[in-house]
Design an enzyme around this catalytic site. Structure first.
Site, mmCIF file in Angstrom:
data_model
loop_
_atom_site.group_PDB
_atom_site.id
_atom_site.type_symbol
_atom_site.label_atom_id
_atom_site.label_comp_id
_atom_site.label_asym_id
_atom_site.label_seq_id
_atom_site.Cartn_x
_atom_site.Cartn_y
_atom_site.Cartn_z
ATOM 1 N N ASN A 7 133.679 -51.243 -44.189
ATOM 2 C CA ASN A 7 133.533 -51.759 -42.833
ATOM 3 C C ASN A 7 132.957 -50.627 -41.993
ATOM 4 O OD1 ASN A 7 133.829 -52.747 -40.261
ATOM 5 N ND2 ASN A 7 135.978 -53.365 -40.514
ATOM 6 N N ARG A 63 131.220 -55.599 -44.636
ATOM 7 C CA ARG A 63 131.318 -56.384 -43.412
ATOM 8 C C ARG A 63 130.002 -56.246 -42.645
ATOM 9 N NH1 ARG A 63 134.143 -54.914 -37.796
ATOM 10 N NH2 ARG A 63 133.757 -56.904 -36.811
ATOM 11 N N HIS A 152 134.025 -62.323 -34.956
ATOM 12 C CA HIS A 152 135.428 -62.266 -35.392
ATOM 13 C C HIS A 152 135.764 -63.428 -36.330
ATOM 14 C CE1 HIS A 152 136.795 -59.942 -31.533
ATOM 15 N NE2 HIS A 152 136.628 -59.094 -32.538
ATOM 16 N N HIS A 180 141.929 -63.792 -31.013
ATOM 17 C CA HIS A 180 141.864 -62.442 -31.585
ATOM 18 C C HIS A 180 141.770 -61.475 -30.414
ATOM 19 C CE1 HIS A 180 140.769 -59.352 -34.636
ATOM 20 N NE2 HIS A 180 140.339 -58.786 -33.527
ATOM 21 N N LEU A 181 142.880 -60.800 -30.133
ATOM 22 C CA LEU A 181 142.936 -59.920 -28.969
ATOM 23 C C LEU A 181 143.118 -58.486 -29.441
ATOM 24 C CD1 LEU A 181 145.393 -62.116 -26.837
ATOM 25 C CD2 LEU A 181 142.893 -62.257 -26.940
ATOM 26 N N GLY A 182 142.013 -57.822 -29.681
ATOM 27 C CA GLY A 182 142.070 -56.407 -30.058
ATOM 28 C C GLY A 182 141.255 -55.651 -29.037
ATOM 29 N N ARG A 213 134.458 -54.154 -22.748
ATOM 30 C CA ARG A 213 133.403 -55.129 -22.436
ATOM 31 C C ARG A 213 133.892 -56.109 -21.383
ATOM 32 N NH1 ARG A 213 132.417 -56.992 -28.403
ATOM 33 N NH2 ARG A 213 133.480 -55.084 -28.999
ATOM 34 N N GLU A 305 149.250 -59.255 -31.664
ATOM 35 C CA GLU A 305 150.322 -58.988 -32.617
ATOM 36 C C GLU A 305 151.467 -58.202 -31.989
ATOM 37 O OE1 GLU A 305 148.394 -56.972 -35.890
ATOM 38 O OE2 GLU A 305 146.951 -58.599 -36.080
ATOM 39 N N GLU A 360 141.400 -58.280 -41.843
ATOM 40 C CA GLU A 360 139.989 -58.572 -42.064
ATOM 41 C C GLU A 360 139.509 -58.055 -43.412
ATOM 42 O OE1 GLU A 360 137.672 -58.720 -38.060
ATOM 43 O OE2 GLU A 360 139.321 -57.319 -37.803
HETATM 44 P P1 ADP Z 1 140.196 -53.268 -32.848
HETATM 45 O O1 ADP Z 1 139.558 -54.428 -32.181
HETATM 46 O O2 ADP Z 1 139.566 -51.952 -32.495
HETATM 47 O O3 ADP Z 1 140.491 -53.458 -34.296
HETATM 48 P P2 ADP Z 1 143.055 -53.593 -32.488
HETATM 49 O O4 ADP Z 1 143.099 -54.979 -33.040
HETATM 50 O O5 ADP Z 1 143.712 -52.514 -33.240
HETATM 51 O O6 ADP Z 1 141.591 -53.155 -32.093
HETATM 52 O O7 ADP Z 1 143.693 -53.673 -31.027
HETATM 53 C C1 ADP Z 1 143.706 -52.599 -30.189
HETATM 54 C C2 ADP Z 1 144.411 -52.982 -28.914
HETATM 55 O O8 ADP Z 1 145.750 -53.376 -29.209
HETATM 56 C C3 ADP Z 1 144.507 -51.839 -27.922
HETATM 57 O O9 ADP Z 1 144.206 -52.301 -26.628
HETATM 58 C C4 ADP Z 1 145.971 -51.457 -28.009
HETATM 59 O O10 ADP Z 1 146.407 -50.940 -26.808
HETATM 60 C C5 ADP Z 1 146.635 -52.780 -28.279
HETATM 61 N N1 ADP Z 1 147.994 -52.583 -28.798
HETATM 62 C C6 ADP Z 1 148.380 -52.135 -30.004
HETATM 63 N N2 ADP Z 1 149.738 -52.064 -30.057
HETATM 64 C C7 ADP Z 1 150.212 -52.480 -28.862
HETATM 65 C C8 ADP Z 1 151.517 -52.637 -28.292
HETATM 66 N N3 ADP Z 1 152.618 -52.347 -28.981
HETATM 67 N N4 ADP Z 1 151.604 -53.079 -27.032
HETATM 68 C C9 ADP Z 1 150.502 -53.365 -26.326
HETATM 69 N N5 ADP Z 1 149.262 -53.255 -26.806
HETATM 70 C C10 ADP Z 1 149.095 -52.813 -28.052
#
Ligand code: ADP
Length: 589
Positions: A7, A63, A152, A180-182, A213, A305, A360
């Site tokens: 990836n 990926r 995603h 999907h909230l990353g 973004r 998560e 993923e």
């Molecule tokens: P990516 O899209 O880079 O793979 P991730 O899925 O790892 O990102 O998500 C990163 C986001 O998740 C960051 O904004 C991080 O702050 C948030 N995050 C991770 N653990 C926690 C937590 N325990 N509480 C709040 N936010 C969290």
């Protein structure tokens, strides 16, 4: 089997060697700071290969963020595929060059191993036209490739599948909103197993608020900045790297820091959190509306998560929809690789909400394994007779009586191919808000549910929108007015556009290696307009005679005449590889 998943991001290379069957990781690493000093993607790949030396690698899965309009499913990489990935660079300038560099370096280092490209866009490739079209001049859109693709996909498909199994229901009966909230964030409407809407568009910039973004922003705001003298580079930097949670909060893109500072009273951080959750809620409501219903909301990615408070903000006050959050469950939910799903709603909640741990790399490895299995599989070549169904309807005894009189019974006109079924003398008229179609034939015998089957062309004549449905699945389908000689009936549901399907006996199913509910591709060739029909549903019953049923629009598209035959070219076996369909395009030799 062992698959090395690569990836490659702009400055990182994540690698995992794993067995897609068990999901067990044999090795995992992340190379950072690519682009600094003399570290390149080539040297990063070399570094990874050095670390896995001695381990057997049977395939490499790459990926790739953007597959564009042509690369719509995971595919074995050859030079042509490499060029096609390169052609998508303008669509994903931050991602595809890195993906491509990874592919090139790995192919060079491991030339005798199959390489498979897996696309973030693939799950959304069959979004309906109304969902992927921007409302601009189609000629301009076509010339510049401006349409929505979605991203995603690997994650949305993977968590949808896990959510369905956690709910104990088949994915293809569910309407889900997956979130999907990353760092990147997107929402997806997963409707009966398929992505029918997603919040990212032509690029990963549209939709939800993300780490850096902006997500949705009025194009007029961009025009205003252009008018104020901003150039492309400055706009690009602001929208992609200086906006979202980081831009709003002024406290970086890590939600943990933002939540901490918000609790201490920082107003910008509070605003960032509420803009983020408000946007997500908006999409949940919109997708419930666009799917005409909702069974579950699925949250994943680092934020979905882990962030109890963000989940709470997103899911609160959805009781009016039938979603009742259980605050204790939300507070104690933990998702791990071993226990990847946790329920967030009360037992009596009609709509479930789940936190699901995405993976993923595992999903990519599984898609790649499926591509390799397909390659090994011989397509059976037994022709399937094709029957073309004109518009028709099935009625209940009650509706029949209203239309034709209390004492009437259906009159058999002639038997049709499926045993026990017949065309009747009786005909009705269909009346829609725009127009009417007279002389629509009744098929017997009478059934427990009313079902009116029309083509897309008929829909426009009537002015109705009919969902594509399997026969018998009329819940929540479209309304229609039916007129008979003795009365008119206004159905609140029952109008469908029939999903193309093949009737077959259990013996036929065995011969083709498919089961009831599978979806397959059927090629019609040898005529003036060869066509491969995808999404053809297999229906197996000892009562069925082998025959594929399509409607008049579909027949016209392939110029099918009586006596036509098709060939099953690819069977997609449900559940074998998650929700993603991995398609092999059949090329007649
Ligand atoms: P990516 O899209 O880079 O793979 P991730 O899925 O790892 O990102 O998500 C990163 C986001 O998740 C960051 O904004 C991080 O702050 C948030 N995050 C991770 N653990 C926690 C937590 N325990 N509480 C709040 N936010 C969290």
């Amino acid at each position: 089997m062992t698959i090395l998943v690569l990836n490659a991001g702009s400055s990182t290379l994540k690698a995992r060697l794993l067995d897609p069957g068990t999901g067990k990781a044999l090795f995992e690493t992340k190379v950072e700071r690519i682009g600094e000093g003399d570290r390149t993607h080539v040297s990063a790949v070399a570094h990874v290969l050095e670390e896995v030396k001695g381990q057997s690698i049977e395939a490499v899965a790459h990926r790739v963020v953007h597959g564009g309009a042509d690369l719509t499913s995971a595919i074995l990489v050859d030079d042509a595929v490499e060029r096609a990935v390169e052609a998508c660079v303008p669509l994903a300038p931050l991602h595809n060059p890195a993906n491509l560099a990874g592919i090139r370096a790995a192919r060079k280092a491991l030339p005798s191993v199959p390489h498979v490209a897996v696309f973030d866009t693939a799950f959304h490739a069959r979004m309906p036209r109304r969902a992927h079209t921007y409302a601009i001049d189609p000629e301009v859109a076509g010339r510049h490739g401006i349409r929505r693709f979605g991203f995603h996909g690997t994650s949305h498909a993977y968590v949808a599948e896990l959510a369905a199994s956690s709910l104990g229901r088949p994915l293809k009966e569910l309407r889900l909103v997956t979130l999907h909230l990353g760092n990147g964030a997107s929402a997806c409407a997963v409707e009966l197993g398929h992505s029918t809407e997603t919040s990212m568009g032509m690029t990963p910039l549209e939709g939800l608020v993300m780490g850096t973004r902006s997500g949705d922003i009025d194009a007029g705001a961009i025009l205003a900045l252009l008018g104020a003298g901003w150039d492309h580079a400055r706009l690009e930097k602001m929208l992609n790297r200086e906006s979202g949670l980081a831009g709003l909060s002024g406290a970086g893109n890590d939600l943990r820091d933002i939540e901490r500072r918000a609790a201490e009273g920082d107003d910008r951080c509070r605003l960032a959190i509420t803009v983020f959750s408000h946007r997500v809620r908006k999409y949940v409501g919109a997708y419930a509306a666009s799917m005409g219903g909702l069974d579950a909301v699925v949250l994943t990615g680092g934020i979905g998560e882990n962030s109890v408070t963000m989940r709470q903000r997103i899911l609160q006050r959805f009781e009016f929809l039938g979603l009742v959050l259980d605050e204790d469950r939300n507070a104690s939910a933990k998702v791990t690789h071993d226990a990847p799903t946790a329920r967030l709603t009360a037992d009596h909640s009609r709509i479930a909400a789940l936190a699901v741990k995405t993976d993923e790399e595992l999903s990519i490895a599984r898609q790649a394994a499926q591509v390799l299995r397909d390659r090994a599989r011989e397509a059976p070549a037994q022709p399937i007779p094709i029957a073309v169904s004109a518009r028709h309807l099935h009625l209940t005894a009650e509706t029949f009586a209203e239309l034709f009189g209390k004492d009437a019974t259906p009159t058999r006109r002639k038997d049709i191919s499926q045993p026990g079924q017949y065309a009747c003398e009786e005909q009705v008229n269909l009346i829609g808000p725009r127009g009417r179609i007279d002389g629509v034939r009744l098929l017997g015998p009478l059934r427990p549910r009313n079902q009116v089957e029309v083509s897309r062309t008929d829909e426009f004549k009537l002015g109705v929108d009919a969902p594509i449905r399997d026969s018998g699945k009329t819940d929540g389908s479209a309304p229609i007015v039916i007129e008979g000689p003795k009365g008119k009936v206004s159905l609140t549901e029952g109008l469908i556009c029939a999903k193309r399907h093949i009737h077959m006996s259990p013996d036929d199913a065995k011969r083709y290696g498919v089961a009831d509910g599978d979806e397959v591709e059927v090629e019609v060739s040898g005529g003036p307009r060869s066509l491969v029909f995808g999404d053809v549903l297999i229906r197996v019953s000892p009562k069925f005679v082998l025959e594929m049923h399509i409607d008049t629009d579909e027949a016209n598209a392939a110029e099918i005449n009586p006596g036509a035959q098709g060939e099953l070219v690819y069977a997609d076996v449900e559940g074998a590889h998650g929700a993603l369909r991995v398609r092999r395009v059949h090329k007649p030799s």
